[in-house]
Design an enzyme around this catalytic site. Structure first.
Site, PDB file in Angstrom:
ATOM      1  N   TYR A 240     -20.003  27.925  44.217  1.00  0.00           N
ATOM      2  CA  TYR A 240     -19.435  28.645  45.353  1.00  0.00           C
ATOM      3  C   TYR A 240     -18.956  27.676  46.420  1.00  0.00           C
ATOM      4  O   TYR A 240     -19.246  26.480  46.371  1.00  0.00           O
ATOM      5  CB  TYR A 240     -20.446  29.640  45.929  1.00  0.00           C
ATOM      6  CG  TYR A 240     -21.566  29.031  46.751  1.00  0.00           C
ATOM      7  CD1 TYR A 240     -22.582  28.287  46.147  1.00  0.00           C
ATOM      8  CD2 TYR A 240     -21.601  29.181  48.141  1.00  0.00           C
ATOM      9  CE1 TYR A 240     -23.602  27.728  46.902  1.00  0.00           C
ATOM     10  CE2 TYR A 240     -22.621  28.627  48.898  1.00  0.00           C
ATOM     11  CZ  TYR A 240     -23.621  27.903  48.274  1.00  0.00           C
ATOM     12  OH  TYR A 240     -24.621  27.349  49.026  1.00  0.00           O
TER      13      TYR A 240
ATOM     14  N   ARG B 114     -14.228  19.936  46.513  1.00  0.00           N
ATOM     15  CA  ARG B 114     -15.618  20.012  46.037  1.00  0.00           C
ATOM     16  C   ARG B 114     -15.793  21.129  45.002  1.00  0.00           C
ATOM     17  O   ARG B 114     -16.557  20.977  44.046  1.00  0.00           O
ATOM     18  CB  ARG B 114     -16.572  20.210  47.216  1.00  0.00           C
ATOM     19  CG  ARG B 114     -18.040  20.122  46.784  1.00  0.00           C
ATOM     20  CD  ARG B 114     -18.992  20.170  47.962  1.00  0.00           C
ATOM     21  NE  ARG B 114     -18.835  21.391  48.725  1.00  0.00           N
ATOM     22  CZ  ARG B 114     -19.368  21.601  49.920  1.00  0.00           C
ATOM     23  NH1 ARG B 114     -20.097  20.658  50.494  1.00  0.00           N
ATOM     24  NH2 ARG B 114     -19.176  22.748  50.560  1.00  0.00           N
TER      25      ARG B 114
ATOM     26  N   LYS C 293     -22.577  22.400  43.864  1.00  0.00           N
ATOM     27  CA  LYS C 293     -22.824  23.549  44.747  1.00  0.00           C
ATOM     28  C   LYS C 293     -22.964  24.831  43.916  1.00  0.00           C
ATOM     29  O   LYS C 293     -22.056  25.650  43.844  1.00  0.00           O
ATOM     30  CB  LYS C 293     -21.689  23.663  45.779  1.00  0.00           C
ATOM     31  CG  LYS C 293     -22.050  24.527  46.996  1.00  0.00           C
ATOM     32  CD  LYS C 293     -21.032  24.309  48.087  1.00  0.00           C
ATOM     33  CE  LYS C 293     -21.161  25.323  49.214  1.00  0.00           C
ATOM     34  NZ  LYS C 293     -22.454  25.262  49.911  1.00  0.00           N
TER      35      LYS C 293
ATOM     36  N   GLU D 192     -32.250  17.014  53.059  1.00  0.00           N
ATOM     37  CA  GLU D 192     -31.238  17.700  53.875  1.00  0.00           C
ATOM     38  C   GLU D 192     -31.846  19.005  54.365  1.00  0.00           C
ATOM     39  O   GLU D 192     -33.000  19.314  54.058  1.00  0.00           O
ATOM     40  CB  GLU D 192     -29.964  17.960  53.053  1.00  0.00           C
ATOM     41  CG  GLU D 192     -30.201  18.759  51.788  1.00  0.00           C
ATOM     42  CD  GLU D 192     -28.969  18.865  50.894  1.00  0.00           C
ATOM     43  OE1 GLU D 192     -27.834  18.799  51.378  1.00  0.00           O
ATOM     44  OE2 GLU D 192     -29.164  19.046  49.679  1.00  0.00           O
TER      45      GLU D 192
HETATM   46  N1  PMP Z   1     -26.409  20.931  52.138  1.00  0.00           N
HETATM   47  C1  PMP Z   1     -26.668  22.137  51.595  1.00  0.00           C
HETATM   48  C2  PMP Z   1     -27.863  22.294  50.724  1.00  0.00           C
HETATM   49  C3  PMP Z   1     -25.811  23.226  51.868  1.00  0.00           C
HETATM   50  O1  PMP Z   1     -26.052  24.426  51.325  1.00  0.00           O
HETATM   51  C4  PMP Z   1     -24.713  23.043  52.737  1.00  0.00           C
HETATM   52  C5  PMP Z   1     -23.808  24.192  53.094  1.00  0.00           C
HETATM   53  N2  PMP Z   1     -22.963  24.519  52.054  1.00  0.00           N
HETATM   54  C6  PMP Z   1     -24.482  21.764  53.281  1.00  0.00           C
HETATM   55  C7  PMP Z   1     -25.356  20.736  52.953  1.00  0.00           C
HETATM   56  C8  PMP Z   1     -23.316  21.481  54.192  1.00  0.00           C
HETATM   57  O2  PMP Z   1     -22.113  21.447  53.475  1.00  0.00           O
HETATM   58  P1  PMP Z   1     -20.727  21.823  54.179  1.00  0.00           P
HETATM   59  O3  PMP Z   1     -20.607  20.947  55.374  1.00  0.00           O
HETATM   60  O4  PMP Z   1     -19.714  21.513  53.156  1.00  0.00           O
HETATM   61  O5  PMP Z   1     -20.813  23.275  54.527  1.00  0.00           O
END
Ligand code: PMP
Length: 290
Positions: A37, A56, A153, A185
């Site tokens: 997603y 991505r 993702k 994270e």
């Molecule tokens: N880490 C995780 C585990 C996430 O789910 C997300 C959000 N999608 C992010 C980091 C941040 O990614 P982005 O800046 O592309 O939204």
């Protein structure tokens, strides 16, 4: 949602009212979490960081040998049509791609002629004026019990949901995930800290974390502001001692973290660097929006 507020959603080529949207019970996204997603944010009716998110999506799909029979231009057209049909000014567009349904349950990937499932929907939300952006959030640490390919993702979000519930039960707004004493994270964002001597630290890219699209843009902006950047893992203890902490994601932009496990960070208020980076990110995103 009542009749008046029914969204128009996208399912496999059709724009339909949300209550008429259906996917097979045999869809591998439903049975096996066999799907990926993306979430792209919308400001002033325009998409931010769209090429990054679609890049991505391609990498996630390729890592799972998942066919993505739409190019970036076609996906942009679908996103724009949904924004138009739902008169979305500010919020997000959610996109999910699964390996589709082979009409039964089987672990093995189906034949290449099985059509993938592509679903998109909009979510209206105030992003720029979010209270969390102004006041910051409190996080609680949780063990990182996700699988080992967090760089893809996928839609297997059960553990992040559990971690967020555990954080909420502890009185926090979100969870920071920890492995071997080091922060990987946030449950749905990338984690950052500013050391007392002024270095901006975020974990290096590896299969342990998702390569955030917002993380990449914020890193460019931090460089432009002449901040010293260190891409490395940091411990919970180091973060608790930091001058500032914050998280980045498509829907939260840059959001200050004001406490970790009830220990206030810095003076317990949103930090100056997080505030500047948030403002710079919003300005740059509006400028680049499609
Ligand atoms: N880490 C995780 C585990 C996430 O789910 C997300 C959000 N999608 C992010 C980091 C941040 O990614 P982005 O800046 O592309 O939204």
């Amino acid at each position: 949602m009542d009749e008046m507020t029914q969204r128009t959603v996208y399912v496999n080529g059709d724009y339909v009212a949300e209550r008429d949207a259906t996917v097979s019970i045999f869809d591998r996204g439903f049975l096996l979490a066999d799907g990926v997603y993306e979430v792209s944010s919308v400001l002033g009716g325009k998409l931010i960081d769209f090429p990054g998110h679609m890049g991505r999506l391609n990498r996630s799909a390729a890592a799972l040998e998942l066919a993505l029979p739409w190019d970036e231009e076609a996906l942009l057209a679908i996103h724009r049509e949904l924004i138009r049909r739902n008169a979305l000014d500010e919020g997000m567009v959610y996109l999910q791609l699964t390996r589709g349904s082979a009409g039964d349950r089987d672990f093995h990937y189906p034949d290449a002629d099985t059509q993938p499932t592509l679903v998109l929907f909009t979510q209206a939300k105030s992003l720029v004026d979010a209270r969390s952006g102004r006041e910051g959030i409190r996080v609680a640490t949780q063990p990182d019990w996700r699988w080992a390919r967090r760089d893809i993702k996928t839609v297997q979000l059960l553990y992040p949901a559990m971690a967020k519930m555990a954080a909420a039960a502890a009185g926090a707004d979100d969870a920071w995930l920890v492995e071997d004493g080091m922060v990987t994270e946030g449950a749905s964002n990338n984690a950052w800290m500013l050391t007392r001597d002024g270095a901006l630290v975020t974990r290096e890219l590896s299969p342990a974390i998702l390569p955030g699209i917002t993380r990449a843009v914020v890193m460019e902006l931090a460089e432009a502001l002449s901040l010293r950047i260190e891409e490395r893992a940091f411990s919970v203890e180091e973060a608790r001692e930091a001058r500032e902490c914050f998280v980045t994601s498509a829907s939260s932009f840059v959001t200050p973290v004001i406490a970790i496990d009830d220990v206030p960070i810095g003076d317990g208020r949103p930090g100056e660097v997080a505030r500047r980076l948030r403002a710079a990110y919003i300005e740059e995103s509006r400028r680049r929006a499609l």
